[in-house]
Design an enzyme around this catalytic site. Structure first.
Site, PDB file in Angstrom:
ATOM      1  CD  GLU A   1      -3.393   0.723   1.739  1.00  0.00           C
ATOM      2  OE1 GLU A   1      -4.208   1.201   1.702  1.00  0.00           O
ATOM      3  OE2 GLU A   1      -3.089  -0.258   2.886  1.00  0.00           O
TER       4      GLU A   1
ATOM      5  CG  ASP B   1      -2.979  -6.305   4.299  1.00  0.00           C
ATOM      6  OD1 ASP B   1      -3.519  -7.177   4.627  1.00  0.00           O
ATOM      7  OD2 ASP B   1      -3.392  -4.830   4.040  1.00  0.00           O
TER       8      ASP B   1
ATOM      9  CG  ASN C   1      -6.840  -6.689   2.937  1.00  0.00           C
ATOM     10  OD1 ASN C   1      -7.297  -6.114   4.086  1.00  0.00           O
ATOM     11  ND2 ASN C   1      -6.417  -6.058   2.021  1.00  0.00           N
TER      12      ASN C   1
ATOM     13  CG  HIS D   1      -1.348  -2.935   8.049  1.00  0.00           C
ATOM     14  ND1 HIS D   1      -1.951  -4.334   8.039  1.00  0.00           N
ATOM     15  CD2 HIS D   1      -2.342  -2.049   7.613  1.00  0.00           C
ATOM     16  CE1 HIS D   1      -2.943  -4.008   6.928  1.00  0.00           C
ATOM     17  NE2 HIS D   1      -3.355  -2.829   6.924  1.00  0.00           N
TER      18      HIS D   1
END
Length: 252
Positions: free
Chosen positions: A35, A147, A149, A244
């Site tokens: 990200e 990540d 998710n 995070h």
């Protein structure tokens, strides 16, 4: 060798919060970032050239969205993306080939409210599994970090019952994670710490991090033949600067 992974929720924001100084102090051999929310031309020279690290970016076509990167002191033999346009357009994956393993750094899609993107999410997950299986069939070792998710089991989030219909804990996502691991891949943190409760993400709302109402949705996984090369792992819950926290593995 230490490899870190961190969803920084915007690499330019992370820079303002001390990312460069933290990285130089922590001094991993490789760090995988998710990200990034930036194209390379939007980044400062300081962020592109941190000490001994060489940086590699795969950005989304849409500005300020998604994106992944790798900073490494060890020169990779090759760097590339997944080779699937619908995922590469969103900057979901960067892959680095090293002598003893292939490192796949991924920002898995969020399935969104009411599973709006669940089909896209599962298609991405299946593409990752197919990619990994093809490498393992060729005798390669693979590490997949990032990540995901997905909180896999009840131990992986603070309030499982309340989140059964929420993105990241939908039945289809958890079922895929079970399928992935049953194909011969190891959740490295859970391998070392089968009963430890540690989270890697907390909502910015309702003082979730302060109260440790979190989710473990960031992972290192590897093919089963590579697990004996992993010396240690941890989730660095004390490190702030994003919603995070980083995690790492140490390779023998």
């Amino acid at each position: 060798m230490k490899i870190y992974s961190w969803n920084v929720n915007g690499i330019r924001a992370a820079e303002r919060k001390g990312f460069i100084e933290w990285l130089q102090k922590e001094n991993p051999d490789i760090i995988c970032i998710q990200e990034t929310k930036a194209q390379e031309e939007q980044l400062s020279d300081k962020l592109l050239n941190i000490g001994e690290y060489k940086s590699y970016f795969m950005s989304a076509e849409k500005k300020g969205y998604s994106g992944v990167a790798i900073y490494t002191k060890i020169k990779p033999n090759n760097i590339y993306n997944l080779g699937i346009e619908e995922f590469d357009n969103e900057g979901r994956v960067i892959i680095a080939e090293f002598n003893n393993f292939i490192l796949l750094n991924a920002y898995f899609p969020n399935s969104q409210e009411k599973g709006k993107r669940i089909d896209y999410k599962i298609a991405f997950c299946d593409a990752i599994l197919d990619y990994a299986n093809n490498l393992v069939k060729k005798g390669k070792n693979i590490l997949i970090c990032g990540d995901y998710n997905i909180a896999h089991k009840e131990i992986d989030l603070a309030r499982p019952k309340q989140n059964e219909e929420n993105p990241g804990y939908l039945p289809a996502e958890r079922e895929w994670m079970t399928k992935y691991l049953s194909n011969g891949y190891i959740d490295i943190f859970r391998h070392f710490y089968p009963n430890t409760i540690k989270y890697s993400w907390w909502s910015y709302r309702a003082r979730a991090r302060e109260n440790n109402v979190g989710w473990r949705i960031d992972y290192f996984t590897c093919n089963k033949d590579f697990i004996n090369n992993i010396k240690s792992t941890d989730i660095l819950t004390e490190i702030e600067g994003s919603d995070h926290c980083p995690l790492f593995i140490e390779i023998i």
